[in-house]
Design an enzyme around this catalytic site. Structure first.
Site, short mmCIF file in Angstrom:
data_model
loop_
_atom_site.label_atom_id
_atom_site.label_comp_id
_atom_site.label_asym_id
_atom_site.label_seq_id
_atom_site.Cartn_x
_atom_site.Cartn_y
_atom_site.Cartn_z
N ASP A 134 0.82 -1.23 0.00
CA ASP A 134 0.00 0.00 0.00
C ASP A 134 0.85 1.27 0.00
OD1 ASP A 134 -2.47 -1.52 0.26
OD2 ASP A 134 -1.90 -1.83 2.34
N GLY A 169 1.79 3.02 -2.59
CA GLY A 169 1.54 3.90 -3.73
C GLY A 169 2.25 3.42 -4.98
N LYS A 170 2.47 2.10 -5.08
CA LYS A 170 3.17 1.54 -6.25
C LYS A 170 2.38 1.77 -7.53
CE LYS A 170 3.34 -2.57 -4.48
NZ LYS A 170 2.73 -2.19 -3.19
N GLY A 171 1.04 1.77 -7.42
CA GLY A 171 0.22 1.99 -8.61
C GLY A 171 0.50 3.33 -9.24
N GLY A 212 -4.34 -4.23 -4.46
CA GLY A 212 -5.05 -3.24 -5.25
C GLY A 212 -4.20 -2.01 -5.46
N HIS A 213 -4.19 -1.52 -6.68
CA HIS A 213 -3.45 -0.30 -7.00
C HIS A 213 -4.44 0.76 -7.46
CE1 HIS A 213 0.51 -2.68 -7.83
NE2 HIS A 213 0.23 -2.55 -6.56
N THR A 214 -4.40 1.91 -6.84
CA THR A 214 -5.27 3.02 -7.22
C THR A 214 -4.46 4.00 -8.06
OG1 THR A 214 -6.59 2.78 -5.21
CG2 THR A 214 -6.75 4.88 -6.39
N GLN A 254 1.80 -5.98 -3.07
CA GLN A 254 2.20 -6.02 -1.66
C GLN A 254 3.55 -5.32 -1.45
OE1 GLN A 254 1.12 -9.39 -2.92
NE2 GLN A 254 -0.95 -8.87 -2.31
N PRO A 290 -9.53 -0.09 7.16
CA PRO A 290 -8.65 1.01 7.57
C PRO A 290 -7.23 0.50 7.76
CG PRO A 290 -10.11 0.39 9.37
CD PRO A 290 -10.58 -0.35 8.17
N ARG A 291 -6.28 1.26 7.26
CA ARG A 291 -4.88 0.87 7.41
C ARG A 291 -4.32 1.38 8.73
NH1 ARG A 291 -3.98 2.97 1.37
NH2 ARG A 291 -4.65 1.10 0.24
#
Length: 427
Positions: free
Chosen positions: A13, A15-17, A40-42, A223, A303-304
């Site tokens: 999570d 921000g790789k996307g 998931g990538h946003t 991941q 929530p992270r």
């Protein structure tokens, strides 16, 4: 020619996307090399938000070839839904290809995932329930079904008959759950196979030919380093290899073909799921980071957990991945905090340690050793040059470079493509 691997340098999570989407503009091929739809990538492009789970982040560039490697576990229903959703949004998937060696997630994998997590009780890992772990277990046990079998009905029938009896017996006799009907499962997945067949091609060959032709290849993991099944905070990890070495294994290229490895790290740290988290903030500052950074899982909405930047795990990621440089995302989220903290080491039983312990029991006892730096109040969302960042923001980044031992190549100051500062050209 350049081949670049993008990896998560924390617990995922990061921000790789966004970084992959940004670099994809300069690449010719984008390859997803591991994981499944538990990731998931946003990506935000032209003011629109796209949530991707299996399809590589480069799909928003219609001229780019996007490849799903053999290291991925693929849920056909989710994959096809993603294709349909992108098509509805006007995004072409004509250049999308899947390796025939990619493993298929079956419904019994998802049910077993939920059953196993329930059985663990208080010791649960915090999986997404998407069937990822059981699919990788079947791969290692040599009873998995691959895409090449899914698109070949006779071969699929043979593989499904061989494995379904055992899966049903496990579900019914051990977990007390209902099994699956062979014919219904066969019919459903043969239909998926027919739709997937036009996308299937030998990904390893495509990449090799591209590299020989001098084209740019971008490898995208899911991941993060601390979730790697070997090098992460085991057992609170994923079931595959998000580290840079996984790019070779998961796409069919040799390690000598990789030129650079970029580690993506938030300007703070987040993680989803269970397990030790030394710099976690269970206070108002943690909630500030969560709300301002929109820290909720792309796949699950969970929530992270949020905490200060941890240079111990960042240095670990540098070593394990052989990082060339770091891409720091979400620097803008720290705007407004008067004081920032950087974890420079851990206190463990009266001693200061600077390397990540292997055991969770030891990590759980570690207390972060912090350095404090002054924050900044200026809005940095419109900044486009490093020199124009507030002095305290530059000081914060420079201290991260000193602690981690590699330069920063990219800085994210907002979610949009244009909100990206490039300090070092990679292609």
């Amino acid at each position: 020619m350049a081949s670049v691997v993008v990896v998560g340098a924390q617990w995922g999570d990061e921000g790789k996307g966004k970084i992959t989407d940004f670099l994809a503009a300069r690449a010719d091929l984008v390859v997803r090399y591991q994981g499944g739809n538990n990731a998931g990538h946003t990506v935000v492009a032209d003011g629109k938000e796209f949530k991707l789970h299996l399809i590589p982040s480069g799909i928003l560039y219609p001229e780019k070839m996007c490849l799903v490697g053999n290291g991925v576990v693929l849920d056909p229903a989710v994959f096809l839904q993603e294709i349909d959703r992108l098509t509805e949004q006007g995004i072409s998937t004509a250049n999308l290809r899947i390796s025939p060696r990619t493993q298929v997630i079956m419904p019994y994998h998802r049910k077993l995932d939920l059953c196993e997590e329930k059985r663990r009780g208080a010791g649960k890992i915090g999986t997404t329930g998407r069937g990822i772990g059981p699919a990788y277990v079947d791969k290692a046990a040599r009873v998995g079904i691959r895409v090449c079998e899914l698109i070949d009905p006779p071969a699929f029938a043979q593989r499904l008959q061989a494995v379904l009896k055992d899966k049903n017996e496990l579900l019914e006799k051990y977990y007390g759950e209902s099994g699956f009907d062979y014919q219904a499962l066969y019919d459903e997945y043969v239909a998926y196979g027919r739709r997937l067949a036009p996308f299937v091609a030998d990904v390893s060959v495509i990449i090799d030919e591209a590299l020989q032709a001098g084209r740019h290849v971008l490898f995208e993991g899911a991941q993060g380093t601390l979730l790697d099944v070997d090098h992460g905070t085991y057992p609170y990890v994923t079931s595959s290899y998000p580290v840079a070495a996984g790019a070779c294994h998961g796409s069919g290229v040799g390690p000598t073909r990789i030129d650079r490895v970029i580690g993506v790290a938030k300007a703070y740290v987040t993680r989803v799921g269970e397990g030790p988290f030394p710099t976690e903030l269970c206070d108002a500052t943690g909630e500030y980071l969560r709300q301002k950074g929109h820290e909720f899982g792309t796949t699950t909405g969970r929530p992270r957990r949020c905490g200060w930047f941890d240079a111990v795990i960042a240095r670990y990621a540098v070593r394990i991945n052989g990082l060339s440089s770091l891409a720091i995302t979400k620097l803008d989220v720290l705007t407004g905090l008067d004081t920032l903290r950087l974890c420079v080491g851990y206190e463990y039983r009266g001693q200061i340690i600077r390397d990540l312990p292997a055991t969770l029991t030891q990590l759980a006892e570690c207390k972060p050793v912090y350095e404090e730096l002054p924050g900044w109040q200026e809005d940095i969302g419109t900044v486009r040059r490093y020199e124009d960042l507030p002095a305290n923001a530059r000081r914060y980044l420079e201290r991260i470079v000193e602690l981690c031992g590699v330069p920063v190549c990219i800085i994210g100051v907002g979610p949009g493509r244009e909100q990206t500062l490039v300090l070092q050209e990679l292609f």
